[in-house]
Each structure stands twice: as structure tokens, then as C-alpha cells.
Design a protein around this motif. Sequence first.
Motif: not given
Length: 164
Positions: A49, A52-53, A58, A62, A66
Motif C-alpha cells: 500500500e 504504491e504512493t 502515506l 489513510e 485502506q
Amino acid sequence: MDAPRWLDAREDRAWRGYRRMRRLLDLELARELTQATGLSEPDYDVLSEVSETPQGRLRLSELADQMRWSRSRLSHHLTRMQQRGLVTREECETDGRGSIVALTPAGRQAIDSAAPGHVAAVRRHLIDLLTPAEVDALGAFTHRVVDHLAGSDRRHSPQREPEV
């Protein structure tokens, strides 16, 4: 109270097959991931997760949303990942109460090394067993169920936890 709508034989077969498949698939993917990389499924989920930013960073809130985890559960897991050098936590510049989860170079290397084998296992144990039409059907029905449950979750969710 209305009488229950019991599952007929076809529905029961589909339901039980789904439950058994999900348990076996989750167990096999977790076993292979841990054996090959030393990462747990939750480790992999966090790393993927965050990776992928755009910046490999992140907000904790958030990420918890998610992953559908409480902030407390995520915070405890992140502490263990920090001790292994996979992530760091930083203060949010725009909100003193918030935290940012950031990949370390070791975390980036771990996800970059783990992803190809994990994807190969997903292909081997699920995707490659399906026809293209079945893959489309799987995508359609899983997203329909997720959308339904996400809507239900919003209607029934308790007060949000404070930011960690």
C-alpha cells in the motif's frame, strides 16, 4: 420476524466452495510469502500500500482505512515493522496529530523482492486456473460485494478513532 431464506443446494455449494477456497488460498499464499521472504501477509499489505504512493509515504489514517484496520492495530503492527527497519513514522507537517508512514530503503527492497514471487503465487493458485471470462466474472462480483459492504460499513461505522 420473517422466515429465513435458506440456501438451496446450488447456493450452498457455491457458498461452501467459496469459503473453503478462500481459507485454503489465504493459507497457501501466506505460507509461500513467509517462506520465500520472511514477510507476513500484513507486512506485505502495508509495504505494498505504501509503496504504491508516489513518494513511498502515506498518512497512517489513510493506510488504516485502506487496510480496514483500526488505527491501534496498525500502530502496533507498524511498531514491529519499524523495529525490523521496514518503515518509519513521521509527524505530519500539516497536522500535528497525524502521522506519516514511510518506506525505508530496506522496506522498499523487501517489497520489490517479494512482489514478483507473490504475484507468481497468485497466478499459480488462482488467476491461471480461470478462463478470461471467469477472471472478468470474478472481478465483477468481487467489486459488487465490496461496494455493497463498503456502503454498509459507512452506514454502521462507529465514531472514528483519534489519529495516531
